[in-house]
Design an enzyme around this catalytic site. Structure first.
Site, PDB file in Angstrom:
ATOM      1  N   THR A 152      76.836 -41.604 -22.148  1.00  0.00           N
ATOM      2  CA  THR A 152      77.290 -40.803 -21.021  1.00  0.00           C
ATOM      3  C   THR A 152      78.497 -41.450 -20.318  1.00  0.00           C
ATOM      4  OG1 THR A 152      75.054 -40.024 -20.696  1.00  0.00           O
ATOM      5  CG2 THR A 152      76.524 -39.824 -18.815  1.00  0.00           C
ATOM      6  N   GLY A 191      71.268 -47.993 -18.623  1.00  0.00           N
ATOM      7  CA  GLY A 191      70.391 -48.987 -18.009  1.00  0.00           C
ATOM      8  C   GLY A 191      70.668 -50.370 -18.563  1.00  0.00           C
ATOM      9  N   GLU A 434      68.402 -37.123 -20.799  1.00  0.00           N
ATOM     10  CA  GLU A 434      68.062 -36.596 -22.133  1.00  0.00           C
ATOM     11  C   GLU A 434      68.272 -35.095 -22.226  1.00  0.00           C
ATOM     12  OE1 GLU A 434      67.545 -38.494 -24.643  1.00  0.00           O
ATOM     13  OE2 GLU A 434      67.449 -40.330 -23.468  1.00  0.00           O
TER      14      GLU A 434
END
Lengths: 669, 669
Positions: A152, A191, A434
Site C-alpha cells: 500500500t 506494520g 485486505e
C-alpha cells in the site's frame, strides 16, 4: 477455574445452565484433545508473565507504547522459539499464538513483529525461487533479519495496478533502481516498517528495456544490520497514532534511487534475466492465493473478537442491576430485559454462524488450492467471489456486534478497562484492510452478474450460486413456509431477485446510451446490496446445514441449544430483512407476526443459558483483559482496581494545580 | 480563505458549484450578522494560539494529556472572561465557546472545566435558594471555586431512584452526614471531579427523622482551597482511560461520614428545617427542565459532529483517486462512485434535517417552559417524550454517520490525523450519557401507548402524535402516493401501525396471564422500534415543513439544492424502511423501483454541489483539525507533515533496538 468469590448472580446463572459447558468447549475446539492442547499452550505462554504490566499500557505515551510492544514481542517470540524447539511443531504454533486469542492477550494493541511471520516469510515461501529461499528463509526463521511487506502507498490502496513505486532494471550494473517518483508513491501502513524491520518486501512497477511489466516483489534492505541506521536513499518513519493497533509500528517508506542486486527480485514466477529480458510467469493467477488465504483467516479472527465482546457484555449484564419495573421488587439483572437479550444473544449465534462458515470456507480453500496445484483453475473465481463477500460481511457484522456489545454495557463500556474499545479498534480496522468492504462486495457482484447471465443462457452454475437457477425455475412465487428451511429459501430468492433487478437495471441504462461501466456505476448501490444478500443466503444455509451435521454427535441437551441458536440467527435475519422478503417472496403479515413471536420466545428460551454459552467460548481472564467480563463477575471491584492503577491517582494533587489552576482561580494567570 | 495552492480537483469542484456558498453559510448561521459575529469570535479565540500544540496531544501519556487540558482550559476561560468584560454578553458567550465547535477546537478531547459551566452553575441557579445563590454564584462565576456535578454512581446510572449515597440529617449538630455505604455507591464519571474541582454538587438520598425522602442536591467541599488536598473522609481519584474525552478528568468520589452544614443542601425546592422536619417541594416536576434542556442542546451538538465528519470525508473523496473502470482513462475521484455519494450525501442532508429539528424542538422547549412558569404543565409529557426519542435517534444516527464517513476514507480514516476517530469518540459517548438510548426510546414508547389508548377512547391528541388518530380514521389503506408528502404520510402510518401492534401484543400477553410489566418487557423490542418509527415520522415531517418555510426566502439556485436535500433524505429513509412501508402502506414494487431510480438521480444531481455543500458548513481548518479535510485539499502533504511530528520520528533508531531487538535477533535476550 475456581468458584470461590464468584458474584452470586453469575453463580446462579451457571447453576441453571441446561447443558454441559465443557462439552461445548470441546466441540468448538474440535475435540477434547484440542482443548487440552490449547490450554497447555495458554499455560505455557501466560506463565511467562509477559502480559503483566507495571503501568497498564493505555496510560503510556505513544513512544512508550511502542517500546513496550517491542519488548513484549521479543519475549513472546522467545517463548514460541522455545516451544518450537521442544515439540518441533513448525509454523502451526506461530499461527496459534500469533493470529489467535493468545497473541492479542500479550500484545493487545498489535505487534511490530506480526508482519514478519504473516507476510514476510509467507511471501518468501510463495514468491522466492529455490535459490532465493535457501538464501533468505533460514535467516528469517532464525530472526537474524526482521522483515515486513510493503504494498500500500500513501495514494494507493485497494487498486494495486495504480501503485507508483518503480523498480527499473539497469543491465550495466545488474541492479534494480527503486524509486518513489512522487509523495503519493511513498509506502504507507506496513506494520513493523517504521522502526522495527531491517528488511522489506517491496511491491513495485517493474521497468526493464523501457517497458513496464506491472507489479512485482523485491526484497530490500532498509537498515544496517549492526547499527539499525536507515541505509542511503531510504526515507523511513512511522505514520502516527491511529484509532487502535498502536503497537504495530506502521511505517512509511520512500526511495531515492536505491540500488539493489538483480537477485533481490523474487523470481519464483516472473524473472528478469541479466541482460534485462523479462520472462513472464506461467501462473500469475496463483498470486491470488495468499490474498484469499488472509481473507479466510480474517473470518476466524472476527469470531474471536465477537466472542470476546459478547462474553464481556453478557457476564456484565448478569451482574448489573437496574431500574424497578415492579414496585417492591429488587432491581432486575439487565439481562432480564428483552431488549438486552436482543442485543447480546444474536452475538452468540453470530460467533457460531461465522465459525462454521469459516471452517467451511477453509475446506473449500484447501480443495481449490489442491485443484490449482493440479492445474485446474475452474473453481478459483467462485472461491474468490466467496472470500470477498464473506470477508466484507463478517468484518462489518463483527464490528457492529462488538460496538453493540460495548453500548449494551452503558457508560462502563466506554472505559478502556472494559477492553471493548480496543476490541472495536481491532475489529473495525478489518473493514478496510485486505480490501475495502464496498470494493469487495462489488467484486462478488461481478461474479453474480456473470452467473445470472450464464443461468439465463441455460448453462450450469457452480454450487454456491446454483440457487440462482433453481429459484427462478418457476414463474409464480411458491407459497411461503414459516420454517428455517423456508426462510433460507426465501433469502436465496431475495438474492436471486436482487441480482436479476441489477442485471435488468444495467441493461435499461445501457439502452439509454450509457456505457456498461457508467451503467454499472449507476447501479452499484443496488449491486452491493445484491452481493450482501447473496452472502446472507450463504451464511444462513451453511450455518444451518453444518449444524445439522454436528448435532447428531452431541448430547440431547447441547443439541437443543445449538438448534435454538440456529433458529435465533435465521429468524433474527428474517426480521431484519422483512422488506426484502416482502418484495421477493410471498411472506404474509400473519407470517411476520409469527416470526416476531418466535423470535421473542427464542430469546426467552435461551436466556437461562446465556452465561453458559459465553463461558463455552472459554476465554481466560488474562486473554479477556476486561474488568466487566472476568469469570468471577467482580465487576465493580475490578473497575475500581483498574482506576487506582492510573498514574494520575499516584498523587493526591496534580502539579497542574499549582502551575495553572490556582493562578487562574486567583486571577493571576 | 485564499485559493492559492488549493488542490486542483477541489478547486474544480468549487468552480462548478451551482449556488452561492456564502448565502447558505448565512442561512445556517441565522443571518449575515450572525455569521460575522461567529467569525469574529473564532478570530478572537484562535488568535490566542491556545490550540497550537508543540507535540500533538495524541502522542502524550494520559497524565500529560490531563495536564495539557488543564492548561488549555485555563487559558481558554481567561479569553472568555476577557470577552465577557468587553461586551458584557453574559452566559451566551460561554455557551457558544464551550458547547459549540470552537471549544472542541481547543479542547478536542474534552475539558475538565466544562461541568463547572454546564452543570455546576446551572444547578446552583435552578436549585439553590436566593440566599444560597448570593453565597455561591458569585464565587462560581469568578472561578474562585471550581465545581462539578456528581449524580451517577459506580452501580447506578440512568435509574436515578436507585442511587445509594446517603445524606443523613443530624439535628444535634445541624449537619448532614454524607456517606457511601457500598463500593457501588461511589460517584463515578463526573467530569472535572478527579483532580480539578474543589466543590461538587452531590445527589444523595436524603434521610431525616429516620425517613428517606429520595434524591436531593447538596453542595460539598472536596478539596482545601489553598492546598487542593482532599478533605477528610473524601475518597477521590480518576476513573481511568476511556475511548475518548480523555481531557475531561472524569472522577470517582466516596464519602466516609463527611459532615456538611445544613445550609449546604440546595433548598430552592424541598427543605429540611433545623429540627429535621422535611418540607416537600411544590413543583418537583420542574427538575425535569434541566435534563430536557441538555437533551435539546445535544441534538445541535450532533449536527456539529456530523458536519465535521462529512466535511472531512467529502473533501478527501474529491481529492482521492482510485481504480480504473475505463481503460486508458485516469483514475476517477472516488466521489464519482455512486456508492461513495450514497455514503456521504445522506450525511449532508442529515445535518440539515437535525439542525431544523433541533431549532424546532428548541422553540417548543421555550414555549413549554414559559407555560410551565405560568403553572401550565399540560405539554410537559409531550416535550419529554419528544426530547427522549430525538436524543436517542440523533445520537445513534450521528454516531453511524461519523463512522460511515470514517470508513469511507479507507485506511486513512483510521489515522487520528484525520480527526475522524476522535469525532466518533465524542459522538458515540452521547449514545449513553444523558440517558441510555434504549431506555429513552422506551420512555417515549410509554407516551405513545398512552396516546394510542386516548385516541381509541376518542380523546384529542397533542399535536406531535395527532397523526395516530388521523391515519387510523379510514378502514382501508389509502392508495400510495410516490411523493415527499406521500412518503411522510407513509411513515406516520408505519409509526401508528407499530404502536397499534405493540398495544395489541401487550394485551394478548396480559390475556395469557402475564402482568402488565412482564407483557411490556416481552414486547419491548417492538416498542423500541415503534418509538423510533415515531421519531422518524417527526424528523421527516419537520425537516420538510421547516424547509418549505425557508426556501421562499432564498435565491432560486439555493432553493433547488435545499429541496433536493429534503428529497434525498426522505427517499433515502423510504428505501431504508421498505419493510415497514410494505407492511403498513399500499406501496407497490413499481413504486419501489421508481424510488430507487429517484434516489440514484438525486445523488447524480447533488454530485456537482457536494463540495460546495460541505464548504457551507464553514468549519475552519483550526476547528476541523484534519489532514484529510483541510480547505486546501493538500491531503497527502498534510498526512506526511502530521506523521513527521510523531516523537518516534525524532530519532532514526529507537532505543528499544539496542535494548531488546538486537539481543533478540542475536539469540541473546
Amino acid at each position: 477455574m475456581s468458584n470461590t468469590k464468584v458474584n452470586p448472580d453469575l453463580q446462579r446463572e451457571r447453576d441453571k445452565c441446561t447443558f454441559n459447558v465443557t462439552e461445548l468447549i470441546n466441540l468448538i475446539d474440535g475435540g477434547v484433545q484440542k482443548t487440552e492442547e490449547r490450554k497447555k499452550q495458554e499455560d505455557m505462554v501466560l506463565s511467562e508473565g509477559i502480559h503483566i504490566e507495571d503501568v497498564p499500557s493505555e496510560y503510556l505515551s505513544h513512544k512508550e507504547k511502542y517500546e513496550l510492544a517491542v519488548k513484549k514481542a521479543c519475549l513472546l517470540f522467545k517463548v514460541i522459539r522455545k516451544m518450537q524447539e521442544e515439540d518441533n511443531a513448525g509454523m502451526e504454533n506461530y499461527r496459534a499464538v500469533l493470529g489467535g486469542k493468545l497473541g492479542s492477550a500479550i500484545l493487545q494493541d498489535g505487534s511490530p513483529l506480526t508482519l514478519h511471520y504473516v507476510m514476510f516469510i509467507p511471501t518468501l515461501m510463495g514468491q522466492a525461487s529455490v535459490e532465493q529461499q535457501v538464501h533468505w528463509i533460514g535467516r528469517a526463521f532464525d530472526l537474524n533479519i526482521i522483515g515486513t511487506y510493503a504494498q500500500t502507498e500513501l495514494g494507493h490502496g485497494t487498486f494495486i495496478r495504480g501503485l507508483e513505486t518503480t523498480a527499473t532494471y539497469d543491465p550495466s550494473t545488474k541492479e534494480f533502481v527503486l524509486h518513489s517518483p512522487t509523495l503519493t508513491a511513498y509506502k504507507w501502513w506496513p506494520g513493523g516498517l517504521a522502526h522495527t524491520a531491517n528488511y522489506c518486501i517491496v511491491m513495485a512497477q517493474l521497468y526493464t528495456k523501457g517497458q513496464c511489466h506491472g507489479i512485482h516483489p523485491f526484497i530490500v534492505q532498509l537498515r544496517d544490520e549492526e547499527t539499525h541506521m536507515p541505509l542511503k536513499g531510504i526515507k523511513i518513519g512511522e505514520i502516527g497514532v491511529k484509532l487502535g493497533m498502536n503497537g504495530t509500528n506502521n511505517g512509511f517508506l520512500g526511495f531515492d534511487h536505491v540500488r539493489i542486486p538483480r537477485e533481490h527480485m523474487l523470481m519464483k514466477n516472473s524473472k528478469v534475466l541479466e541482460d534485462g529480458t523479462y520472462v513472464n510467469s506461467p501462473s500469475s493467477k496463483l498470486a491470488y492465493g495468499t490474498m484469499m488465504f488472509v481473507r479466510v483467516v480474517l473470518v476466524t479472527d472476527m469470531c474471536n473478537y465477537m466472542a470476546k465482546a459478547v462474553t464481556i457484555a453478557m457476564r456484565y449484564s448478569a451482574v448489573r442491576r437496574q431500574s424497578q419495573p415492579k414496585p417492591n421488587e429488587p432491581e432486575p439483572q439487565i439481562l432480564d430485559y428483552l431488549t438486552q437479550q436482543h442485543k447480546l444473544l444474536i452475538g452468540v449465534a453470530s460467533v457460531h454462524a461465522f465459525r462454521l462458515n469459516a471452517d467451511w470456507l477453509w475446506n473449500m480453500y484447501n480443495n481449490v488450492t489442491a485443484e490449482l496445484d493440479a492445474g485446474d483453475l475452474e473453481r478459483l473465481p467462485e472461491l474468490h467471489a466467496l472470500s470477498c463477500c464473506l470477508k466484507a460481511v463478517s468484518t462489518a457484522d463483527a464490528a457492529e456486534c462488538v460496538e453493540r456489545c460495548r453500548l449494551a454495557c452503558g457508560g462502563h463500556g466506554y472505559m478502556l478497562a472494559s477492553n471493548l474499545p480496543s476490541t472495536y479498534g481491532l475489529t473495525t480496522a478489518a473493514c478496510t484492510y485486505e480490501g475495502e468492504n464496498t470494493v469487495l462486495l462489488l467484486q462478488t457482484a461481478r461474479y453474480l452478474v456473470k452467473a445470472w447471465q450464464q443461468a439465463a443462457g441455460g448453462n450450469a452454475l457452480t454450487p454456491t450460486v446454483s440457487y440462482i437457477a433453481t429459484v427462478n425455475s418457476g414463474r409464480r412465487l411458491p407459497p411461503w413456509e414459516n420454517t428455517i428451511e423456508g426462510i433460507i429459501k426465501g433469502f436465496q430468492r431475495v438474492a436471486a431477485g436482487k441480482i436479476g433487478l441489477c442485471v435488468s437495471n444495467i441493461e435499461k441504462r445501457q439502452n439509454t446510451g450509457l456505457s456498461y461501466e457508467d451503467a454499472w456505476n449507476m447501479t452499484s448501490v443496488q449491486l452491493a446490496s445484491a452481493s450482501e444478500a447473496h452472502c446472507r443466503a450463504i451464511l444462513l444455509y451453511t450455518y444451518y446445514t453444518e449444524t445439522e451435521k454436528i448435532v447428531n454427535t452431541v448430547s440431547p441437551a447441547l443439541r437443543q441449544v445449538l438448534l435454538q441458536l440456529v433458529d435465533l440467527y435465521v429468524v433474527y435475519w428474517a426480521l431484519q430483512r422483512l422488506g426484502d422478503l416482502l418484495r421477493f417472496t410471498s411472506i404474509s403479515e400473519k407470517d411476520i407476526d409469527e416470526l416476531q413471536r418466535w423470535y421473542e420466545d427464542l430469546l426467552t428460551k435461551l436466556r437461562p443459558n446465556a452465561v453458559g454459552l459465553v463461558d463455552a467460548f472459554d476465554i481466560r481472564d488474562e486473554i479477556l483483559r476486561s474488568a466487566l467480563g472476568a469469570y468471577d463477575g467482580r465487576v465493580y471491584e475490578r473497575l475500581m482496581e483498574a482506576a487506582l492503577r492510573s498514574p494520575l491517582n499516584a498523587e493526591p494533587v496534580n502539579s497542574s494545580f499549582h502551575k495553572y489552576l490556582k493562578p487562574f482561580m486567583q486571577g493571576k494567570l
